[in-house]
Scaffold this motif. Sequence first.
Motif, short mmCIF file in Angstrom:
data_model
loop_
_atom_site.label_atom_id
_atom_site.label_comp_id
_atom_site.label_asym_id
_atom_site.label_seq_id
_atom_site.Cartn_x
_atom_site.Cartn_y
_atom_site.Cartn_z
N LEU A 154 1.92 4.75 -20.61
CA LEU A 154 1.77 5.73 -19.85
C LEU A 154 3.24 5.81 -19.05
N GLU A 155 3.45 7.14 -18.75
CA GLU A 155 4.57 7.50 -17.88
C GLU A 155 4.15 8.01 -16.66
N LEU A 156 4.53 7.28 -15.49
CA LEU A 156 4.19 7.83 -14.17
C LEU A 156 5.14 8.32 -13.50
N THR A 157 4.93 9.24 -12.44
CA THR A 157 5.73 9.95 -11.67
C THR A 157 5.27 9.66 -10.38
N ILE A 158 5.84 8.99 -9.21
CA ILE A 158 5.49 8.71 -7.90
C ILE A 158 6.43 9.30 -7.38
N ALA A 159 5.71 10.28 -5.98
CA ALA A 159 6.67 11.00 -5.07
C ALA A 159 6.09 10.80 -3.80
N THR A 160 6.70 9.91 -2.85
CA THR A 160 6.15 9.83 -1.83
C THR A 160 6.58 10.65 -0.77
N ASP B 238 0.85 -1.13 0.07
CA ASP B 238 0.22 0.07 -0.04
C ASP B 238 0.96 1.19 -0.07
N LEU B 239 0.67 2.21 -0.94
CA LEU B 239 1.64 3.38 -1.05
C LEU B 239 0.75 4.55 -1.28
N PRO B 240 -0.20 5.01 -0.31
CA PRO B 240 -0.88 6.06 -0.77
C PRO B 240 -0.31 7.40 -0.89
N CYS B 241 0.04 7.81 -2.04
CA CYS B 241 0.64 9.19 -2.40
C CYS B 241 0.27 9.60 -3.70
N VAL B 242 0.46 10.90 -3.90
CA VAL B 242 0.25 11.73 -5.12
C VAL B 242 1.15 10.87 -6.25
N ILE B 243 0.33 10.92 -7.51
CA ILE B 243 1.07 10.26 -8.55
C ILE B 243 0.63 11.35 -9.66
N SER B 244 1.40 11.49 -10.57
CA SER B 244 1.15 12.24 -11.90
C SER B 244 1.25 11.22 -13.19
N TYR B 245 0.48 11.25 -14.12
CA TYR B 245 0.67 10.50 -15.29
C TYR B 245 0.37 11.34 -16.57
N LYS B 246 1.15 10.67 -17.56
CA LYS B 246 1.06 11.29 -18.71
C LYS B 246 1.19 10.28 -19.88
N PHE B 247 0.99 10.95 -21.00
CA PHE B 247 1.03 10.00 -22.28
C PHE B 247 2.63 10.08 -22.70
N PRO B 248 3.60 9.00 -22.97
CA PRO B 248 4.83 9.25 -23.57
C PRO B 248 4.81 10.49 -24.44
N ASP B 249 5.95 11.24 -24.70
CA ASP B 249 6.12 12.35 -25.51
C ASP B 249 5.08 13.40 -25.46
N GLU C 36 3.37 16.71 -23.27
CA GLU C 36 3.41 17.70 -22.33
C GLU C 36 2.54 17.68 -21.04
N PRO C 37 1.40 17.69 -21.30
CA PRO C 37 0.31 17.80 -20.41
C PRO C 37 0.39 16.45 -19.37
N SER C 38 0.15 16.66 -18.03
CA SER C 38 0.26 15.49 -17.03
C SER C 38 -0.95 15.57 -16.01
N TYR C 39 -1.44 14.73 -15.76
CA TYR C 39 -2.71 14.78 -14.93
C TYR C 39 -2.44 13.89 -13.48
N ASP C 40 -3.02 14.54 -12.57
CA ASP C 40 -2.50 14.11 -11.01
C ASP C 40 -3.52 13.06 -10.76
N GLY C 41 -3.12 11.95 -10.00
CA GLY C 41 -3.88 10.86 -9.53
C GLY C 41 -3.37 10.54 -8.16
N GLU C 42 -3.92 9.41 -7.50
CA GLU C 42 -3.50 8.72 -6.42
C GLU C 42 -3.17 7.54 -6.18
N CYS C 43 -1.99 7.13 -6.12
CA CYS C 43 -1.36 5.86 -6.22
C CYS C 43 -1.98 5.02 -5.05
N ILE C 44 -2.41 3.66 -5.24
CA ILE C 44 -3.13 3.03 -4.16
C ILE C 44 -2.00 1.89 -3.58
#
Length: 99
Positions: A56-62, A14-25, A27-35
């Motif tokens: 998708l390209e996900l960025t996870i910052a705990t 379990d890793l509740p934290c903010v995640i951002s996701y975007k389509f490769p190549d 620019e716009p990214s979207y916020d989500g929540e890692c479960i």
Amino acid sequence: MLNQTESRQFNRLDLPCVISYKFPDSEPSYDGECINISGAGILFMGKHMLKNGMALELTIATKNELTKPLRAYVEVIRSKEVGPEQYEVATEIKGIREY
């Protein structure tokens, strides 16, 4: 102790934290929540219905200072609506690198 009746190869963390996701190549990214995250995939909540097979390209910052942010390249396995503009997205990890 590992659950021997579990059919998955990796335990989920379990890793509740903010995640951002975007389509490769893209620019716009979207916020989500890692479960949760495992050695094979990442499950998160987002605002978009995503098609199976999408990359998708996900960025996870705990919030944990010991865990470095990471970037994961994933493939969407399933996306299902769980509420108005809320989708649970299951992904398979294809690659990871430090942010």
